[in-house]
Every structure is written in C-alpha cells, then in structure tokens.
Design a protein around this motif. Structure first.
Motif, PDB file in Angstrom:
ATOM      1  N   UNK A 174      -0.114  -1.538 -13.321  1.00 23.54           N
ATOM      2  CA  UNK A 174       1.462  -1.687 -13.207  1.00 23.54           C
ATOM      3  C   UNK A 174       1.745  -1.341 -11.663  1.00 23.54           C
ATOM      4  N   UNK A 175       1.333  -0.113 -11.298  1.00 26.45           N
ATOM      5  CA  UNK A 175       1.801   0.253  -9.820  1.00 26.45           C
ATOM      6  C   UNK A 175       1.477  -0.569  -8.893  1.00 26.45           C
ATOM      7  N   UNK A 176       0.112  -1.304  -8.888  1.00 27.45           N
ATOM      8  CA  UNK A 176      -0.279  -2.278  -7.862  1.00 27.45           C
ATOM      9  C   UNK A 176       0.763  -3.667  -8.034  1.00 27.45           C
ATOM     10  N   UNK A 177       1.042  -3.894  -9.432  1.00 25.68           N
ATOM     11  CA  UNK A 177       1.461  -5.084  -9.464  1.00 25.68           C
ATOM     12  C   UNK A 177       3.004  -5.106  -9.239  1.00 25.68           C
ATOM     13  N   UNK A 178       3.662  -4.041  -9.257  1.00 25.31           N
ATOM     14  CA  UNK A 178       4.985  -4.019  -8.748  1.00 25.31           C
ATOM     15  C   UNK A 178       5.002  -3.809  -7.502  1.00 25.31           C
ATOM     16  N   UNK A 179       4.216  -3.006  -6.667  1.00 28.56           N
ATOM     17  CA  UNK A 179       4.177  -2.947  -5.186  1.00 28.56           C
ATOM     18  C   UNK A 179       4.030  -4.165  -4.728  1.00 28.56           C
ATOM     19  N   UNK A 180       2.973  -4.996  -5.102  1.00 30.43           N
ATOM     20  CA  UNK A 180       2.812  -6.370  -4.444  1.00 30.43           C
ATOM     21  C   UNK A 180       3.873  -7.309  -4.549  1.00 30.43           C
ATOM     22  N   UNK A 181       4.863  -7.192  -5.705  1.00 29.85           N
ATOM     23  CA  UNK A 181       5.922  -8.062  -5.870  1.00 29.85           C
ATOM     24  C   UNK A 181       7.118  -7.737  -5.009  1.00 29.85           C
ATOM     25  N   UNK A 182       7.216  -6.494  -4.772  1.00 25.68           N
ATOM     26  CA  UNK A 182       8.102  -5.889  -3.845  1.00 25.68           C
ATOM     27  C   UNK A 182       8.151  -6.357  -2.584  1.00 25.68           C
ATOM     28  N   UNK A 183       6.641  -6.317  -1.976  1.00 28.71           N
ATOM     29  CA  UNK A 183       6.086  -6.534  -0.502  1.00 28.71           C
ATOM     30  C   UNK A 183       6.443  -8.076  -0.354  1.00 28.71           C
ATOM     31  N   UNK A 184       6.756  -8.978  -1.264  1.00 33.24           N
ATOM     32  CA  UNK A 184       6.823 -10.426  -1.022  1.00 33.24           C
ATOM     33  C   UNK A 184       8.133 -10.890  -1.172  1.00 33.24           C
ATOM     34  N   UNK A 226      -0.510   2.340   6.864  1.00 32.76           N
ATOM     35  CA  UNK A 226      -0.443   3.467   7.699  1.00 32.76           C
ATOM     36  C   UNK A 226       1.078   4.491   7.512  1.00 32.76           C
ATOM     37  N   UNK A 227       2.075   3.470   8.130  1.00 35.41           N
ATOM     38  CA  UNK A 227       3.415   3.923   8.017  1.00 35.41           C
ATOM     39  C   UNK A 227       4.451   2.801   7.418  1.00 35.41           C
ATOM     40  N   UNK A 228       5.326   3.419   6.742  1.00 32.18           N
ATOM     41  CA  UNK A 228       6.289   2.657   6.038  1.00 32.18           C
ATOM     42  C   UNK A 228       7.249   1.605   6.845  1.00 32.18           C
ATOM     43  N   UNK A 229       7.700   0.754   6.179  1.00 34.67           N
ATOM     44  CA  UNK A 229       8.891  -0.040   6.873  1.00 34.67           C
ATOM     45  C   UNK A 229      10.229   0.659   6.592  1.00 34.67           C
ATOM     46  N   UNK A 230      10.878   0.962   7.575  1.00 33.41           N
ATOM     47  CA  UNK A 230      12.315   1.613   7.646  1.00 33.41           C
ATOM     48  C   UNK A 230      13.516   0.659   7.950  1.00 33.41           C
ATOM     49  N   UNK A 231      13.263  -0.454   8.446  1.00 27.84           N
ATOM     50  CA  UNK A 231      14.340  -1.436   8.749  1.00 27.84           C
ATOM     51  C   UNK A 231      15.341  -1.589   7.622  1.00 27.84           C
ATOM     52  N   UNK A 232      16.583  -1.352   8.070  1.00 32.40           N
ATOM     53  CA  UNK A 232      17.795  -1.609   7.037  1.00 32.40           C
ATOM     54  C   UNK A 232      17.842  -0.720   5.863  1.00 32.40           C
ATOM     55  N   UNK A 251       0.775  -1.272   0.065  1.00 37.03           N
ATOM     56  CA  UNK A 251       0.038  -0.282  -0.072  1.00 37.03           C
ATOM     57  C   UNK A 251       0.861   1.143   0.022  1.00 37.03           C
ATOM     58  N   UNK A 252       1.999   1.106   0.872  1.00 33.91           N
ATOM     59  CA  UNK A 252       2.892   2.291   0.706  1.00 33.91           C
ATOM     60  C   UNK A 252       3.619   2.407  -0.489  1.00 33.91           C
ATOM     61  N   UNK A 253       4.128   1.610  -1.264  1.00 38.05           N
ATOM     62  CA  UNK A 253       4.849   1.485  -2.349  1.00 38.05           C
ATOM     63  C   UNK A 253       3.991   2.186  -3.546  1.00 38.05           C
ATOM     64  N   UNK A 254       2.714   1.525  -3.351  1.00 35.10           N
ATOM     65  CA  UNK A 254       1.645   2.101  -4.383  1.00 35.10           C
ATOM     66  C   UNK A 254       1.518   3.798  -4.317  1.00 35.10           C
ATOM     67  N   UNK A 255       1.233   3.904  -3.133  1.00 36.29           N
ATOM     68  CA  UNK A 255       0.892   5.372  -2.667  1.00 36.29           C
ATOM     69  C   UNK A 255       1.964   6.407  -3.343  1.00 36.29           C
ATOM     70  N   UNK A 256       3.330   5.874  -3.138  1.00 35.07           N
ATOM     71  CA  UNK A 256       4.393   6.760  -3.513  1.00 35.07           C
ATOM     72  C   UNK A 256       4.665   6.710  -5.052  1.00 35.07           C
ATOM     73  N   UNK A 257       4.332   5.699  -5.694  1.00 36.51           N
ATOM     74  CA  UNK A 257       4.236   5.371  -7.151  1.00 36.51           C
ATOM     75  C   UNK A 257       3.235   6.584  -7.791  1.00 36.51           C
ATOM     76  N   UNK A 258       1.862   6.763  -7.019  1.00 37.14           N
ATOM     77  CA  UNK A 258       0.844   7.687  -7.332  1.00 37.14           C
ATOM     78  C   UNK A 258       1.354   8.953  -7.086  1.00 37.14           C
ATOM     79  N   UNK A 259       1.866   9.280  -5.921  1.00 40.32           N
ATOM     80  CA  UNK A 259       2.092  10.359  -5.286  1.00 40.32           C
ATOM     81  C   UNK A 259       3.326  11.317  -6.289  1.00 40.32           C
ATOM     82  N   UNK A 260       4.194  10.307  -6.904  1.00 41.79           N
ATOM     83  CA  UNK A 260       5.441  10.861  -7.837  1.00 41.79           C
ATOM     84  C   UNK A 260       4.476  11.552  -9.286  1.00 41.79           C
TER      85      UNK A 260
END
Length: 220
Positions: free
Chosen positions: A110-120, A167-173, A80-89
């Motif tokens: 495209x945005x949703x597909x890439x976002x889901x792939x990265x989340x996995x 709500x809030x993105x992952x930051x670790x690493x 959800x965060x990655x998708x939102x950033x791609x939209x925000x850009x």
C-alpha cells in the motif's frame, strides 16, 4: 571391481551435487513486485472501507495538491521519500496522531503504491506571501547562514526545490505553514527522522524559519 564401481558412483554423485549447487547459486532471485500506481490511486482517492482506511484525498487534496496549509502537498514528491515517511510514521522517529495509526494500517505494498501514484502527479504552483522577508528567505535557501553553521537549503534540495532522488525531498511550492511546522518539529525533537535537519533547525530562529518557508512556497 565392486570397490571401483562404488568409487565411480560416489564421484558422479559429488559432481552432480556440485553442478546443481552452482546452477542454484547462479539462478537470479525473484524480482520484487513493482509498485502499482493504479492501486495507489484507488487507495488515495477512495480509501478501503473494508479495512477502515480513509481516503488520503480528504486531507491531502486531489492528486496530492493539498489546499489545507498545515497538511503537506504530496504531488510530484519522490516516491522513495514518501514511502520512507509512511514507514517512519510507524516508528518512534516520527509520531503523528493522524498519520501514525493510518500508516500502521497500510501494508508495505500500500505504502509503495500510494507513493508511486503521488510521484506521477502534476503539482500546482504555490506562492510566497511576505515580500518583507523574501530576500532573507532567498539568502538562507541559496546561501545558508554561515555565522550559525547552517548550510544552504539548495545544496541538498536543489536550486529550484526539486530535491535529489532517493536522498532529499522535493520542497518547491510547499505550504508555508507546513514547512515552518516541520522545522519547529525538528528543532523541538518531536520529529526525529533526520539528524541533519535537527541540527540545522536548532541553529535557526523562528524568523529565519518563516522567511525560508515562505521563499520555498514560491519555488517551482
């Protein structure tokens, strides 16, 4: 007799229309198409030459594990965060000379597909580098800066930097340079897609930003 028959026909017609309307209202809306991680993987790894889309992997690394310090690690980031950033850009809220034109070329699917792939994907561990500021970074991340009204990063992004879904993105690493750069962008107004982060960043010094960015890099 004709009047009675006519009245009966009208009554039946009204009843039929009412039943039809109720059935239509009760019918479930068609479910939106689910994001496809396989299509996301293809776009991420190979791009789409026919549309002039370059592969994401060239900047963000295999499986989203960027090796370029100024480019974010995207592996395991919430979809959800990655998708939102791609939209925000694609809006004035977050302009970037590389990502804005690229995001505008992507379809919503495209945005949703890439976002889901990265989340996995499985993230690779980062590491803090500056032992002299590690304690300062830890204090800011876990406890904030009370004197300046800066809330603890952990209150939104989690004790281990894993974020909060939707709500809030992952930051670790995350790369130190990238995190510091984004805090600077929020502070200076170049990035406008989080009023909360803009307020926080404006209350932090460069030294504090660098310290917490380094601490974040070592979270897992």
């Amino acid at each position: 007799m004709n009047r009675a028959f006519s009245s009966l026909v009208k009554s039946l017609l009204v009843a039929t229309l009412a039943i039809s309307g109720a059935a239509s209202a009760a019918a479930p809306a068609a479910a939106p198409a689910k994001a496809d991680p396989a299509k996301g993987a293809t776009l991420y790894d190979s791009g789409d030459a026919a549309r002039g889309l370059p592969a994401c992997v060239s900047c963000h690394g295999a499986a989203g594990n960027s090796t370029i310090a100024v480019n974010p690690k995207l592996s395991a980031q919430m979809s959800a965060y990655t998708y939102k950033q791609l939209v925000d850009f694609t809006t004035p809220a977050r302009q970037n000379p590389i990502m804005t034109p690229y995001s505008k070329m992507l379809t919503d699917d495209d945005k949703k597909n890439v976002a889901v792939y990265l989340a996995l994907q499985v993230p690779k561990q980062g590491a803090a580098k500056n032992k002299d500021t590690l304690e300062l970074g830890r204090r800011i991340y876990r406890g904030g800066i009370a004197a300046n009204g800066v809330a603890a990063c952990a209150s939104c992004h989690g004790a281990n930097g894993n974020g909060m879904p939707a709500l809030f993105p992952r930051l670790a690493g995350q790369h130190q340079d990238y995190t510091f750069g984004q805090l600077q962008a929020f502070k200076g107004g170049a990035r406008k897609n989080s009023a909360q982060m803009t307020t926080i960043a404006r209350r932090m010094s460069d030294e504090e930003m660098k310290a917490v960015a380094d601490y974040i890099a070592g979270l897992k």
